[in-house]
Scaffold this motif. Structure first.
Motif, PDB file in Angstrom:
ATOM      1  N   ARG A  11       0.827  -1.207   0.000  1.00  0.00           N
ATOM      2  CA  ARG A  11       0.000   0.000   0.000  1.00  0.00           C
ATOM      3  C   ARG A  11       0.858   1.253   0.000  1.00  0.00           C
ATOM      4  NH1 ARG A  11      -4.642   1.673   4.517  1.00  0.00           N
ATOM      5  NH2 ARG A  11      -5.214   3.661   3.554  1.00  0.00           N
ATOM      6  N   LYS A  12       0.510   2.196  -0.847  1.00  0.00           N
ATOM      7  CA  LYS A  12       1.125   3.521  -0.850  1.00  0.00           C
ATOM      8  C   LYS A  12      -0.010   4.535  -0.931  1.00  0.00           C
ATOM      9  CE  LYS A  12       5.494   2.167  -3.037  1.00  0.00           C
ATOM     10  NZ  LYS A  12       6.397   2.378  -4.207  1.00  0.00           N
ATOM     11  N   GLY A  13      -0.316   5.149   0.205  1.00  0.00           N
ATOM     12  CA  GLY A  13      -1.480   6.022   0.251  1.00  0.00           C
ATOM     13  C   GLY A  13      -2.731   5.175   0.092  1.00  0.00           C
ATOM     14  N   ASP A  14      -3.540   5.500  -0.898  1.00  0.00           N
ATOM     15  CA  ASP A  14      -4.741   4.709  -1.166  1.00  0.00           C
ATOM     16  C   ASP A  14      -4.582   3.826  -2.400  1.00  0.00           C
ATOM     17  OD1 ASP A  14      -6.085   5.710   1.022  1.00  0.00           O
ATOM     18  OD2 ASP A  14      -6.903   7.418  -0.085  1.00  0.00           O
ATOM     19  N   ASP A  15      -3.371   3.740  -2.912  1.00  0.00           N
ATOM     20  CA  ASP A  15      -3.094   2.883  -4.071  1.00  0.00           C
ATOM     21  C   ASP A  15      -2.452   1.577  -3.624  1.00  0.00           C
ATOM     22  OD1 ASP A  15      -4.036   4.811  -5.883  1.00  0.00           O
ATOM     23  OD2 ASP A  15      -2.088   5.827  -5.892  1.00  0.00           O
ATOM     24  N   LEU A  16      -2.698   0.526  -4.393  1.00  0.00           N
ATOM     25  CA  LEU A  16      -2.128  -0.791  -4.130  1.00  0.00           C
ATOM     26  C   LEU A  16      -1.193  -1.180  -5.272  1.00  0.00           C
ATOM     27  CD1 LEU A  16      -5.334  -2.663  -2.878  1.00  0.00           C
ATOM     28  CD2 LEU A  16      -3.450  -1.811  -1.472  1.00  0.00           C
ATOM     29  N   TYR A  17      -0.090  -1.806  -4.913  1.00  0.00           N
ATOM     30  CA  TYR A  17       0.905  -2.220  -5.912  1.00  0.00           C
ATOM     31  C   TYR A  17       1.080  -3.733  -5.857  1.00  0.00           C
ATOM     32  CZ  TYR A  17       2.063   2.674  -6.659  1.00  0.00           C
ATOM     33  OH  TYR A  17       2.004   4.006  -6.979  1.00  0.00           O
ATOM     34  N   LEU A  18       1.192  -4.327  -7.050  1.00  0.00           N
ATOM     35  CA  LEU A  18       1.236  -5.778  -7.171  1.00  0.00           C
ATOM     36  C   LEU A  18       2.236  -6.151  -8.259  1.00  0.00           C
ATOM     37  CD1 LEU A  18      -0.010  -8.718  -6.943  1.00  0.00           C
ATOM     38  CD2 LEU A  18      -1.706  -7.946  -8.604  1.00  0.00           C
ATOM     39  N   SER A  19       3.098  -7.119  -7.981  1.00  0.00           N
ATOM     40  CA  SER A  19       4.010  -7.657  -8.994  1.00  0.00           C
ATOM     41  C   SER A  19       3.425  -8.956  -9.535  1.00  0.00           C
ATOM     42  CB  SER A  19       5.401  -7.917  -8.391  1.00  0.00           C
ATOM     43  OG  SER A  19       6.037  -6.690  -8.080  1.00  0.00           O
ATOM     44  N   LEU A  20       3.347  -9.066 -10.862  1.00  0.00           N
ATOM     45  CA  LEU A  20       2.716 -10.237 -11.477  1.00  0.00           C
ATOM     46  C   LEU A  20       3.655 -10.831 -12.526  1.00  0.00           C
ATOM     47  CD1 LEU A  20      -0.042 -11.707 -11.277  1.00  0.00           C
ATOM     48  CD2 LEU A  20      -0.733 -10.432 -13.294  1.00  0.00           C
ATOM     49  N   PRO A  21       4.068 -12.089 -12.357  1.00  0.00           N
ATOM     50  CA  PRO A  21       4.967 -12.708 -13.338  1.00  0.00           C
ATOM     51  C   PRO A  21       4.198 -13.132 -14.599  1.00  0.00           C
ATOM     52  CG  PRO A  21       4.484 -14.242 -11.564  1.00  0.00           C
ATOM     53  CD  PRO A  21       3.823 -12.958 -11.197  1.00  0.00           C
ATOM     54  N   ILE A  22       4.802 -12.920 -15.772  1.00  0.00           N
ATOM     55  CA  ILE A  22       4.248 -13.405 -17.047  1.00  0.00           C
ATOM     56  C   ILE A  22       5.361 -14.130 -17.811  1.00  0.00           C
ATOM     57  CG2 ILE A  22       2.503 -11.591 -17.193  1.00  0.00           C
ATOM     58  CD1 ILE A  22       4.320 -10.163 -19.224  1.00  0.00           C
ATOM     59  N   SER A  23       4.943 -14.991 -18.718  1.00  0.00           N
ATOM     60  CA  SER A  23       5.931 -15.753 -19.490  1.00  0.00           C
ATOM     61  C   SER A  23       6.495 -14.911 -20.625  1.00  0.00           C
ATOM     62  CB  SER A  23       5.285 -17.019 -20.050  1.00  0.00           C
ATOM     63  OG  SER A  23       4.308 -16.674 -21.029  1.00  0.00           O
ATOM     64  N   PHE A  24       7.575 -15.440 -21.234  1.00  0.00           N
ATOM     65  CA  PHE A  24       8.226 -14.757 -22.353  1.00  0.00           C
ATOM     66  C   PHE A  24       7.270 -14.628 -23.526  1.00  0.00           C
ATOM     67  CE2 PHE A  24      10.672 -15.242 -26.327  1.00  0.00           C
ATOM     68  CZ  PHE A  24      11.402 -14.058 -26.288  1.00  0.00           C
ATOM     69  N   THR A  25       6.527 -15.695 -23.809  1.00  0.00           N
ATOM     70  CA  THR A  25       5.606 -15.664 -24.954  1.00  0.00           C
ATOM     71  C   THR A  25       4.446 -14.711 -24.713  1.00  0.00           C
ATOM     72  OG1 THR A  25       4.513 -17.623 -24.021  1.00  0.00           O
ATOM     73  CG2 THR A  25       6.159 -17.989 -25.743  1.00  0.00           C
ATOM     74  N   GLN A  26       3.973 -14.624 -23.439  1.00  0.00           N
ATOM     75  CA  GLN A  26       2.909 -13.661 -23.119  1.00  0.00           C
ATOM     76  C   GLN A  26       3.392 -12.229 -23.345  1.00  0.00           C
ATOM     77  OE1 GLN A  26       2.122 -15.125 -19.077  1.00  0.00           O
ATOM     78  NE2 GLN A  26      -0.049 -15.383 -19.659  1.00  0.00           N
ATOM     79  N   ALA A  27       4.645 -11.983 -22.987  1.00  0.00           N
ATOM     80  CA  ALA A  27       5.205 -10.649 -23.155  1.00  0.00           C
ATOM     81  C   ALA A  27       5.355 -10.299 -24.634  1.00  0.00           C
ATOM     82  CB  ALA A  27       6.546 -10.556 -22.441  1.00  0.00           C
ATOM     83  N   VAL A  28       5.774 -11.296 -25.424  1.00  0.00           N
ATOM     84  CA  VAL A  28       6.011 -11.046 -26.855  1.00  0.00           C
ATOM     85  C   VAL A  28       4.703 -10.970 -27.623  1.00  0.00           C
ATOM     86  CG1 VAL A  28       7.071 -11.951 -28.949  1.00  0.00           C
ATOM     87  CG2 VAL A  28       8.306 -12.082 -26.771  1.00  0.00           C
ATOM     88  N   LEU A  29       3.824 -11.928 -27.412  1.00  0.00           N
ATOM     89  CA  LEU A  29       2.611 -12.039 -28.211  1.00  0.00           C
ATOM     90  C   LEU A  29       1.423 -11.273 -27.631  1.00  0.00           C
ATOM     91  CD1 LEU A  29       2.828 -15.870 -28.959  1.00  0.00           C
ATOM     92  CD2 LEU A  29       3.577 -13.974 -30.422  1.00  0.00           C
ATOM     93  N   GLY A  30       1.488 -10.944 -26.334  1.00  0.00           N
ATOM     94  CA  GLY A  30       0.346 -10.326 -25.671  1.00  0.00           C
ATOM     95  C   GLY A  30      -0.607 -11.390 -25.165  1.00  0.00           C
ATOM     96  N   ASP A  31      -1.449 -11.016 -24.180  1.00  0.00           N
ATOM     97  CA  ASP A  31      -2.344 -12.023 -23.612  1.00  0.00           C
ATOM     98  C   ASP A  31      -3.337 -11.325 -22.684  1.00  0.00           C
ATOM     99  OD1 ASP A  31      -3.452 -14.447 -23.043  1.00  0.00           O
ATOM    100  OD2 ASP A  31      -1.720 -15.252 -21.942  1.00  0.00           O
ATOM    101  N   GLU A  32      -4.260 -12.089 -22.173  1.00  0.00           N
ATOM    102  CA  GLU A  32      -5.154 -11.637 -21.106  1.00  0.00           C
ATOM    103  C   GLU A  32      -4.842 -12.449 -19.856  1.00  0.00           C
ATOM    104  OE1 GLU A  32      -9.250 -11.813 -22.234  1.00  0.00           O
ATOM    105  OE2 GLU A  32      -9.234  -9.755 -22.972  1.00  0.00           O
TER     106      GLU A  32
END
Length: 357
Positions: free
Chosen positions: A265-286
């Motif tokens: 938490r920072k103020g009223d905002d929330l921060y989250l780290s989310l891992p994605i695969s190499f192919t998701q990064a290259v091709l895009g995904d939901e």
């Protein structure tokens, strides 16, 4: 000839600060209104009048006396001039300190209610999820509560509470002090009733006349949404019960938010780290993201996303404490590099390498 340095207990090389400190200490000690020696007090003031004035001190050091026709080493020293008069550098700080020493911390007639209960401050630990919605929180607290037998009156049931004879119900007594400046009136707490103005005819057997006892009490506290660490919530009248029907103190809850395994938490905002695969990064995904309240939302990852890119989810963070609006969730996408790959994956990557990727 009088030795002014010896009278103040200082050396002839003493600084002005040392002279002032010595004078104030001795003036407090020998003041007549405190039972001190008036003759000694006049002598101390005479010494200070000379040594605190640079010109007079210089004359005294050279000739053993002062030749300005005033007081000082001349006979007939007037006590009143020690507190200010022609030819003297009067120090109002000294005056204030001495008056405070004689009369106490002030001359105010404002009456503080001696029956009022004490305020209490406690720590209240909340999870991050608990700050999403307003609600009541029940806590158990060991404190002074209203006596169940006398209902806070302090007197045995069936007996009377009488007005204090000494202060006539005011809770204060008057003291008059005579000083070189005239007479001063000071109002102090009545020693007979402790400032309450009345006394029970027969003290309660349970609380011994205090009107309160120590016991555990369960209290419901309203916690507004959006509170944060170190924020203080005031619960008026939930502190310790007052003596003999006096007003209760207040309860202050200092909030501490527990750390969350997923969100920061920072103020009223929330921060989250989310891992994605190499192919998701290259091709895009939901990808699916779980918000703090447990709901699932779909987040679109653009093709060609680099590691560290941050996506914003509006209005899914912490509610603003004001009651209007809500913070955001910021999702940092972290591209994972696989440490182990299969033979087929390796062959495909080799082909991609040949293609310039």
């Amino acid at each position: 000839m009088k030795d002014y340095y010896q009278i103040l207990g200082i050396s002839r090389e003493a600084s002005q600060d040392e002279i002032k400190k010595a004078y104030r200490k001795l003036a407090h000690k020998y003041h007549p209104d405190k039972g001190g020696d008036e003759k000694k007090f006049k002598e101390i003031n005479e010494a200070y009048q000379i040594l605190s004035n640079k010109e007079k001190r210089s004359q005294y050091d050279r000739f053993g006396r002062v030749f300005d026709g005033g007081t000082g080493a001349e006979p007939g020293f007037d006590f009143q001039w020690a507190w200010g008069g022609p030819g003297m550098d009067f120090d109002f700080e000294d005056f204030g300190d001495i008056v405070e020493e004689i009369f106490g911390s002030g001359f105010s007639r404002r009456k503080k209610d001696p029956r009022r209960g004490k305020d209490i401050e406690i720590a209240l630990e909340l999870s991050l999820e608990e700050v999403l919605k307003s609600g009541e929180r029940e806590i158990s607290l060991l404190k002074m509560i209203v006596c169940p037998r006398c209902q806070g009156i302090g007197a045995e049931p069936g007996t009377k509470v009488k007005e204090c004879f000494s202060c006539r119900g005011t809770g204060q007594v008057q003291q008059i002090k005579k000083t070189p400046f005239g007479s001063f009136t000071r109002y102090t707490v009545c020693p007979e009733c402790g400032g309450e103005g009345f006394r029970p005819e027969k003290p309660c057997n349970v609380c011994q006349g205090e009107g309160r006892v120590k016991d555990e009490e369960r209290i419901k506290i309203y916690i507004p949404a959006g509170v944060d660490t170190n924020q203080v919530i005031k619960a008026e009248g939930k502190g310790e019960a007052g003596k003999r029907g006096g007003k209760s103190g207040d309860l202050y809850l200092r909030v501490f938010i527990k750390s969350h395994p997923t969100f920061k938490r920072k103020g009223d905002d929330l921060y989250l780290s989310l891992p994605i695969s190499f192919t998701q990064a290259v091709l895009g995904d939901e990808i699916e993201v779980t918000t703090l309240d447990g709901k699932k939302i779909l987040l679109k990852v653009p093709a060609g996303t680099e590691s560290g890119k941050i996506l914003r989810v509006s209005g899914k963070g912490i509610p603003h404490f004001s009651g209007y609006g809500q913070g955001n969730i910021y999702v940092e996408l972290v591209v994972k590099t696989p440490k182990k790959i299969t033979k087929k994956q390796k062959e495909l990557l080799e082909k991609l390498k040949e293609e310039g990727m």
